[in-house]
Design a protein around this motif. Structure first.
Motif, mmCIF file in Angstrom:
data_model
loop_
_atom_site.group_PDB
_atom_site.id
_atom_site.type_symbol
_atom_site.label_atom_id
_atom_site.label_comp_id
_atom_site.label_asym_id
_atom_site.label_seq_id
_atom_site.Cartn_x
_atom_site.Cartn_y
_atom_site.Cartn_z
ATOM 1 N N SER A 159 0.833 -1.209 0.000
ATOM 2 C CA SER A 159 0.000 0.000 0.000
ATOM 3 C C SER A 159 0.866 1.258 0.000
ATOM 4 O O SER A 159 1.953 1.293 0.584
ATOM 5 C CB SER A 159 -0.893 0.007 1.251
ATOM 6 N N THR A 160 0.332 2.297 -0.611
ATOM 7 C CA THR A 160 1.022 3.590 -0.604
ATOM 8 C C THR A 160 1.135 4.147 0.819
ATOM 9 O O THR A 160 1.946 5.028 1.070
ATOM 10 C CB THR A 160 0.244 4.624 -1.436
ATOM 11 N N ASP A 172 1.075 -9.358 1.191
ATOM 12 C CA ASP A 172 0.316 -8.789 0.067
ATOM 13 C C ASP A 172 0.124 -9.918 -0.928
ATOM 14 O O ASP A 172 0.858 -10.903 -0.900
ATOM 15 C CB ASP A 172 1.123 -7.651 -0.581
ATOM 16 N N ARG A 210 4.585 -5.517 -6.348
ATOM 17 C CA ARG A 210 4.279 -4.213 -5.740
ATOM 18 C C ARG A 210 4.842 -4.146 -4.311
ATOM 19 O O ARG A 210 5.479 -3.184 -3.918
ATOM 20 C CB ARG A 210 2.757 -4.014 -5.718
ATOM 21 N N ILE A 222 -5.890 -3.294 2.733
ATOM 22 C CA ILE A 222 -5.813 -3.809 1.362
ATOM 23 C C ILE A 222 -6.781 -3.032 0.473
ATOM 24 O O ILE A 222 -7.742 -2.438 0.953
ATOM 25 C CB ILE A 222 -6.127 -5.327 1.296
ATOM 26 N N TYR A 280 -5.777 0.475 -7.777
ATOM 27 C CA TYR A 280 -6.270 1.761 -8.317
ATOM 28 C C TYR A 280 -6.971 1.603 -9.661
ATOM 29 O O TYR A 280 -7.821 2.422 -10.015
ATOM 30 C CB TYR A 280 -5.123 2.776 -8.449
ATOM 31 N N GLU A 324 -14.771 6.740 -3.935
ATOM 32 C CA GLU A 324 -14.120 5.544 -3.388
ATOM 33 C C GLU A 324 -15.013 4.769 -2.409
ATOM 34 O O GLU A 324 -15.095 3.553 -2.478
ATOM 35 C CB GLU A 324 -12.817 5.958 -2.681
ATOM 36 N N TYR A 349 -16.822 -1.123 -4.695
ATOM 37 C CA TYR A 349 -15.603 -1.460 -3.939
ATOM 38 C C TYR A 349 -15.948 -2.409 -2.789
ATOM 39 O O TYR A 349 -15.221 -3.373 -2.518
ATOM 40 C CB TYR A 349 -14.984 -0.143 -3.444
ATOM 41 N N TYR A 392 -8.395 -0.981 8.433
ATOM 42 C CA TYR A 392 -8.793 0.293 7.842
ATOM 43 C C TYR A 392 -8.980 0.143 6.334
ATOM 44 O O TYR A 392 -9.082 1.138 5.621
ATOM 45 C CB TYR A 392 -7.862 1.455 8.221
ATOM 46 N N ASN A 443 -11.002 -0.111 3.126
ATOM 47 C CA ASN A 443 -12.309 0.466 2.811
ATOM 48 C C ASN A 443 -13.121 -0.455 1.903
ATOM 49 O O ASN A 443 -12.564 -1.410 1.363
ATOM 50 C CB ASN A 443 -12.085 1.817 2.117
HETATM 51 P P1 NAD Z 1 -2.924 0.544 -2.583
HETATM 52 O O1 NAD Z 1 -3.577 -0.048 -3.780
HETATM 53 O O2 NAD Z 1 -1.687 1.347 -2.753
HETATM 54 O O3 NAD Z 1 -2.563 -0.633 -1.566
HETATM 55 C C1 NAD Z 1 -3.350 -1.733 -1.325
HETATM 56 C C2 NAD Z 1 -2.512 -3.009 -1.361
HETATM 57 O O4 NAD Z 1 -3.395 -4.101 -1.055
HETATM 58 C C3 NAD Z 1 -1.892 -3.312 -2.726
HETATM 59 O O5 NAD Z 1 -0.494 -3.515 -2.593
HETATM 60 C C4 NAD Z 1 -2.589 -4.602 -3.173
HETATM 61 O O6 NAD Z 1 -1.763 -5.461 -3.908
HETATM 62 C C5 NAD Z 1 -2.985 -5.206 -1.838
HETATM 63 N N1 NAD Z 1 -4.072 -6.174 -1.931
HETATM 64 C C6 NAD Z 1 -5.191 -6.110 -2.690
HETATM 65 N N2 NAD Z 1 -5.963 -7.179 -2.476
HETATM 66 C C7 NAD Z 1 -5.323 -7.956 -1.558
HETATM 67 C C8 NAD Z 1 -5.631 -9.189 -0.933
HETATM 68 N N3 NAD Z 1 -6.766 -9.851 -1.200
HETATM 69 N N4 NAD Z 1 -4.738 -9.698 -0.048
HETATM 70 C C9 NAD Z 1 -3.606 -9.033 0.237
HETATM 71 N N5 NAD Z 1 -3.268 -7.850 -0.324
HETATM 72 C C10 NAD Z 1 -4.118 -7.319 -1.205
HETATM 73 O O7 NAD Z 1 -4.045 1.380 -1.823
HETATM 74 P P2 NAD Z 1 -3.940 2.607 -0.813
HETATM 75 O O8 NAD Z 1 -4.419 3.828 -1.479
HETATM 76 O O9 NAD Z 1 -2.602 2.629 -0.195
HETATM 77 O O10 NAD Z 1 -5.036 2.218 0.268
HETATM 78 C C11 NAD Z 1 -5.039 1.018 0.974
HETATM 79 C C12 NAD Z 1 -6.330 0.834 1.718
HETATM 80 O O11 NAD Z 1 -6.405 1.678 2.850
HETATM 81 C C13 NAD Z 1 -7.589 1.161 0.894
HETATM 82 O O12 NAD Z 1 -8.597 0.228 1.231
HETATM 83 C C14 NAD Z 1 -7.962 2.518 1.378
HETATM 84 O O13 NAD Z 1 -9.304 2.818 1.137
HETATM 85 C C15 NAD Z 1 -7.653 2.351 2.833
HETATM 86 N N6 NAD Z 1 -7.571 3.570 3.648
HETATM 87 C C16 NAD Z 1 -8.414 3.648 4.692
HETATM 88 C C17 NAD Z 1 -8.399 4.723 5.522
HETATM 89 C C18 NAD Z 1 -9.415 4.797 6.615
HETATM 90 O O14 NAD Z 1 -9.720 5.849 7.080
HETATM 91 N N7 NAD Z 1 -10.029 3.705 7.041
HETATM 92 C C19 NAD Z 1 -7.472 5.747 5.310
HETATM 93 C C20 NAD Z 1 -6.600 5.652 4.219
HETATM 94 C C21 NAD Z 1 -6.649 4.537 3.398
#
Ligand code: NAD
Ligand code: G6P
Ligand code: MN
Length: 447
Positions: free
Chosen positions: A15-16, A41, A46, A87, A92, A111, A120, A147, A149
């Motif tokens: 994740s970013t 992951d 990635r 996750i 994206y 989103e 989603y 966290y 979404n």
């Molecule tokens: P991102 O795409 O950069 O990272 C998500 C990662 O999850 C990716 O590396 C992807 O390969 C991995 N992934 C996807 N499906 C998977 C699975 N089944 N098993 C394991 N890994 C898996 O996304 P991002 O922008 O960094 O955001 C990550 C998550 O955090 C999103 O769901 C985003 O909505 C959430 N987020 C939530 C809050 C909150 O307030 N709750 C705040 C910020 C981000």
């Protein structure tokens, strides 16, 4: 007292947000010591980019921590105390579709709200259940801090399908807004405020905000927000050193129009999508949505910096910074690990916390958190306006979960039709049919 060292797995290692969270964890080791940190992951390539940089950062700053990145669930989830899960199923590329498909019909794609959030949600439920099951299989005593979404839909699904699991769903939006409120009030930290709040995730209101001595801070905040939204004084003067992207600047400004609907409370920014869906659609470029903005900025910046660190083999001059907002994750993990009884906003089964609302709805309310998990604090009865909105929205979320469980086209059509963001049932059906086509690799088959 020496604190027991913890073992963590970050699910969604690629994740970013991972680098910012790792740096935040490293800054808090005195309060929350770590013996092992793992990344998990399902996208090895990635994750590797983030992991290679993290390995260097840990070697330089906290070499005592054992670090490992893996795509093997058994290796990832064995011997852990906490799963920190963020996750994004479909990444994206699918977020972009969630945002753009509804726009074909003039409906805002977002989103976590409306048709985008529903699409989603239909992808996320299975992904989050999968990691929850891995945790319970390999580390049955662990807690999952989720966290990922859309948190509202994921929380409803996990509470119905895994009612006894140790999962807590959290959101950083209230934290981010409270940080802005503290700035408006001239406080050093949002932790100087004691708040009362109720709602669903991305759908709530502050009803009371006081300092530690019990002085009411609401009147001063309301005076500010009704004029400026959550834009801070320094942003207004152009002296702020916090960088903020245009879409967020717009959101914080728009909050004033959201506040006007109920002059006695302070709203979550996400309510703008439900109160002013047409404004949001008009304000969006159907060819370039938030997903594009994130891919062009946050994703590029994070991955190019990780790759640079891996190439030069040092993170001494790294431009990655700790995500201070994410320190609520440490607060939550600490509360469970060391029974701190921290007061925090969490997404939990209502069970009477909001007296006149569905007992089985997942609500966002203040909780006292200790080693047994969260104890929700009662928020009393809520007014008809909020109750009406929340009943409608919780029904949308529950219909999505039922559509996923039963493979029901009808229920998903009903969910889209019931969403305040979708103008009518015909448009709901058009959007649904396009979303089914776009999501065929991710959604259960709908009949
Ligand atoms: P991102 O795409 O950069 O990272 C998500 C990662 O999850 C990716 O590396 C992807 O390969 C991995 N992934 C996807 N499906 C998977 C699975 N089944 N098993 C394991 N890994 C898996 O996304 P991002 O922008 O960094 O955001 C990550 C998550 O955090 C999103 O769901 C985003 O909505 C959430 N987020 C939530 C809050 C909150 O307030 N709750 C705040 C910020 C981000
Ligand atoms: C806030 C919300 C999150 C959401 C994020 C979107 O932090 O609480 O739930 O995922 O904003 O941010 P982005 O920068 O990815 O649009
Ligand atoms: Mn959130």
């Amino acid at each position: 007292m020496t604190l027991k060292k913890q073992s963590i797995v970050v699910a969604g290692g690629g994740s970013t947000f991972t680098p910012g969270i790792v740096l935040m964890l490293l800054e808090n080791l005195d309060k929350f010591p770590i013996r092992s940190l793992k990344f998990y992951d399902n996208d090895a390539k990635r994750q590797k980019q983030v992991a290679d940089a993290t390995e260097i950062i840990i070697k330089e700053r906290a070499p005592e921590i054992e670090f490992k990145a893996t795509t093997d669930p058994e290796e990832a989830f064995t011997d852990v105390d906490f799963v920190m899960a963020h996750i994004r199923v479909g990444k994206y590329a699918m977020r972009e579709k969630d945002e753009k498909i509804p726009m074909k019909y003039g409906v805002i794609g977002q989103e976590t709200c409306g048709p985008g959030g529903i699409a989603y949600g239909m992808r996320s439920i299975g992904g989050v259940l999968e990691i929850l099951d891995y945790m319970e299989k390999y580390s049955p005593d662990a807690w999952m801090l989720n966290y990922s979404n859309p948190a509202a839909i994921v929380a409803d699904a996990t509470s119905r399908l895994r009612p006894n699991s140790k999962i807590i769903n959290i959101c950083d939006m209230p934290v981010g807004i409270e940080h802005r409120m503290a700035e408006v009030l001239g406080l050093k930290s949002r932790k100087e405020m004691v708040v009362r709040y109720y709602g669903l995730n991305h759908f709530g209101w502050w009803t009371d905000i006081r300092d530690k001595d019990g002085n009411d801070l609401m009147p001063q905040l309301i005076d500010w927000v009704k004029e400026h939204g959550y834009v801070t004084p320094s942003e207004l003067e152009g002296t702020s050193d916090e960088e903020i992207e245009p879409s967020w600047a717009y959101t914080f400004g728009k909050a004033k129009e959201v506040q006007w609907l109920d002059p006695d409370t302070l709203p979550n920014t996400y309510l703008k999508y439900y109160f002013y869906p047409q404004d949001e659609a008009e304000h969006s470029d159907p060819e370039y949505t938030r997903a594009n903005e994130v891919m062009d900025h946050r994703e590029k910046n994070v991955f190019s910096e990780c790759n640079r660190i891996a190439n030069i083999k040092t993170a001494e001059d790294a431009k990655l910074v700790a995500d201070d907002h994410a320190s609520y994750i440490v607060d939550l993990a600490r509360a469970i690990a060391y029974n701190t009884k921290e007061r925090m906003l969490l997404i939990v089964p209502n069970h009477g916390a909001v007296e006149n609302f569905d007992a089985e709805g997942m609500v966002e309310v203040p909780c006292i958190v200790g080693s047994q998990g969260p104890e929700p604090m009662t928020q009393g009865s809520i007014p008809r306006f909020q109750k009406g909105l929340m009943e409608q929205q919780v029904a949308v979320e529950k219909l999505v979960v039922e559509a996923w469980m039963e493979g029901s086209y009808q229920k998903l059509w009903q969910a889209l039709t019931l969403s305040r963001i979708v103008p009518n049932a015909r448009v709901a059906k058009q959007i649904l049919d396009d979303l089914i086509e776009a999501n065929k690799d991710f959604w259960p088959v709908l009949k």
